[in-house]
Write a protein that holds these residues in place. Structure first.
Motif, PDB file in Angstrom:
ATOM      1  N   HIS A   1     -19.517   6.225   7.406  1.00 46.26           N
ATOM      2  CA  HIS A   1     -20.209   5.725   8.572  1.00 46.26           C
ATOM      3  C   HIS A   1     -21.125   4.575   8.351  1.00 46.26           C
ATOM      4  CE1 HIS A   1     -19.614   9.872  10.923  1.00 46.26           C
ATOM      5  NE2 HIS A   1     -18.672   8.957  10.815  1.00 46.26           N
TER       6      HIS A   1
ATOM      7  N   SER B   1     -25.716  12.710  10.228  1.00 43.62           N
ATOM      8  CA  SER B   1     -25.833  12.979   8.749  1.00 43.62           C
ATOM      9  C   SER B   1     -26.695  13.914   8.333  1.00 43.62           C
ATOM     10  CB  SER B   1     -26.041  11.704   7.992  1.00 43.62           C
ATOM     11  OG  SER B   1     -26.438  11.812   6.764  1.00 43.62           O
TER      12      SER B   1
ATOM     13  N   PRO C   1     -20.158   4.864  13.199  1.00 40.07           N
ATOM     14  CA  PRO C   1     -19.872   6.335  13.357  1.00 40.07           C
ATOM     15  C   PRO C   1     -18.305   6.587  13.966  1.00 40.07           C
ATOM     16  CG  PRO C   1     -21.408   5.230  15.246  1.00 40.07           C
ATOM     17  CD  PRO C   1     -21.123   4.509  14.159  1.00 40.07           C
TER      18      PRO C   1
ATOM     19  N   ARG D   1     -17.492  14.236  14.025  1.00 41.30           N
ATOM     20  CA  ARG D   1     -17.664  13.332  15.090  1.00 41.30           C
ATOM     21  C   ARG D   1     -18.864  14.027  15.921  1.00 41.30           C
ATOM     22  NH1 ARG D   1     -15.212   8.864  14.691  1.00 41.30           N
ATOM     23  NH2 ARG D   1     -13.093   8.784  13.753  1.00 41.30           N
TER      24      ARG D   1
END
Length: 473
Positions: free
Chosen positions: A137, A380, A142, A376
């Motif tokens: 990412h 984080s 993302p 998804r």
């Protein structure tokens, strides 16, 4: 929308996507080779040290309880402190645990080793995967493709376990040929190092390599300096966010329930198959040897399933349908094991072996697709915690299934019941998990950092949201 290139680079010092994949695969192999090495010899070693069957069961219970107790707090610790230090500490604890278990001769030493190994397992649970997803990412945003790397990590894990169980079973046998090498080893070490202890001690060496690799090559985005007070207050908050997300996000809830169903299936396989192999071969020793070979085949099938996960998603049309296909395949394998449980015919044995392989193949194909969907939906700030919740669901339901299967009469019934549980987990994925735009946005303010990614995705207009499709290298 333009796909990021495989070698895209992120901030200075961050590895590219291909480099991150290679490092993640290496991490998985180094992390899971030592457990494979000890799997074939640990019980026999404890018996050689004078432990009874009940005492050995108690040692494994200590390990399981330690993992369950620390699973969520250590996931929160990884999210607060960072992946690299947590993985390094897990490796150090594993080194000490392997030495204690390999050399220990008293119940207290062995118990300490199992506690340390359980703590290390909890610390490493999901941490390497969280590092990989964070890195990808950071490199490409993302929407970067995750499934290929997760699939390769799953394949590396299964291959390491398969290689470990073969090597761990062969080393004591080779040292014991003619009794001379084993006798020399025991005499040279004053009886402390037995041939059965060699795989565990070799695992300690591999774990030293793991720690060095983590410290040398793992890089992650800088985090704000964490004080003791911040860690103490941040970990419980992150854990609660993880639990809340499982209750509020429909897709995450499906992932957790699917993990629980998979835990039920694996518990039945690990509890019932050794007895069936001993029954087929007619002796416990030969049955144990056959079970070791069968376990190796199962890990290879799991690795093949993980490797085929991107193809499964492409063939099924989406990651969600790929999970449905994988769990359905596993349920079909349990059904085969159930309908052949009461028959000793050679053809029934062949079908049972096919069913065993289907269970591992299906679960291996489902796992990377499940985890890509999970990543998804979380940010984080809570990724390792979400993976810990998933692991905890699998372990707790697996433990309950083991207790339930243990009181049922041997035969088709335990297999059919666990097959029904896994099939129910597959049927959860019949309908898409979309359509939560309003609810996800509404709960964002109280759900915390874990739901931030899900809420941001749900606020994206439906026309512009990227389709969940695999990227072909």
């Amino acid at each position: 929308m333009t796909e990021p290139t495989a070698g895209a680079a992120g901030p200075p010092g961050a590895p590219g996507i291909r480099s991150a994949r290679r490092r993640y695969v290496t991490l998985c192999a180094l992390l899971w080779l030592p457990p494979g090495l000890g799997m074939a010899s640990m019980v026999l070693l404890f018996s050689e040290r004078g432990m009874s069957v009940a005492a050995i069961a108690g040692l494994f219970a200590v390990h399981s309880l330690t993992v369950a107790a620390l699973e969520l707090p250590t996931g929160g610790l990884s999210d607060v402190l960072g992946r690299r230090p947590v993985l390094a500490v897990a490796g150090v604890l594993n080194v000490v645990a392997s030495v204690l278990l390999g050399l220990g001769g008293t119940a207290w030493v062995l118990t300490a080793g199992m506690v340390l190994m359980g703590a290390a397992r909890a610390l490493s649970s999901g941490t390497a995967e969280a590092w990989y997803v964070d890195t990808v990412h950071e490199c490409s945003g993302p929407d970067a493709e995750l499934r290929i790397g997760l699939a390769r990590g799953g394949s590396a894990t299964s291959a390491a376990l398969a290689a470990g169980i073969l090597l761990g079973g062969a080393l004591p046998w080779l040292l014991g040929l003619g009794a001379e090498p084993g006798a020399r080893l025991s005499a040279a070490t004053g009886g402390v190092v037995l041939p059965l202890a060699v795989p565990l001690l070799l695992g300690a060496v591999v774990r030293v390599v793991f720690v060095c690799y983590v410290l040398a090559v793992l890089r992650e985005p800088p985090r704000p300096p964490a004080t003791v007070r911040a860690v103490v207050s941040g970990v419980p908050a992150t854990v609660m966010d993880g639990l809340r997300l499982g209750g509020r996000d429909a897709l995450v809830r499906r992932v957790l329930l699917s993990a629980a169903a998979a835990g039920s299936a694996l518990a039945a396989v690990e509890l019932l198959v050794p007895g069936r192999t001993a029954q087929v071969t007619g002796a416990p020793d030969s049955g144990a040897m056959v079970y070791a070979a069968l376990s190796c085949a199962g890990f290879l099938c799991s690795g093949a399933g993980s490797h085929l996960a991107p193809f499964t998603a492409r063939l099924a049309g989406s990651g969600e349908r790929a999970v449905l296909t994988g769990l359905g395949t596993g349920a079909a394998g349990l059904l085969l094991l159930g309908i052949t449980a009461a028959s000793g015919h050679p053809a029934a044995t062949a079908f049972a072996i096919a069913g065993f392989c289907l269970v591992y193949l299906g679960l291996g194909a489902a796992s990377p697709n499940e985890n890509e969907l999970l990543h998804r939906r979380v940010s984080s700030a809570g990724r390792a915690t979400a993976l810990s919740v998933q692991s905890l669901a699998q372990q707790l339901v697996g433990a309950l299934t083991g207790l339930a299967v243990g009181v049922l009469r041997p035969g088709p019934l335990p297999w059919l019941l666990t097959g029904a549980v896994l099939l129910a987990g597959a049927l959860l994925w019949l309908r898409p998990a979309g359509g939560r735009t309003v609810r996800a946005t509404a709960v964002q303010s109280e759900a915390g950092p874990l739901s931030a990614a899900a809420s941001a995705e749900d606020r994206t207009p439906r026309k512009t949201r990227p389709a969940p499709r695999p990227t072909v290298e």
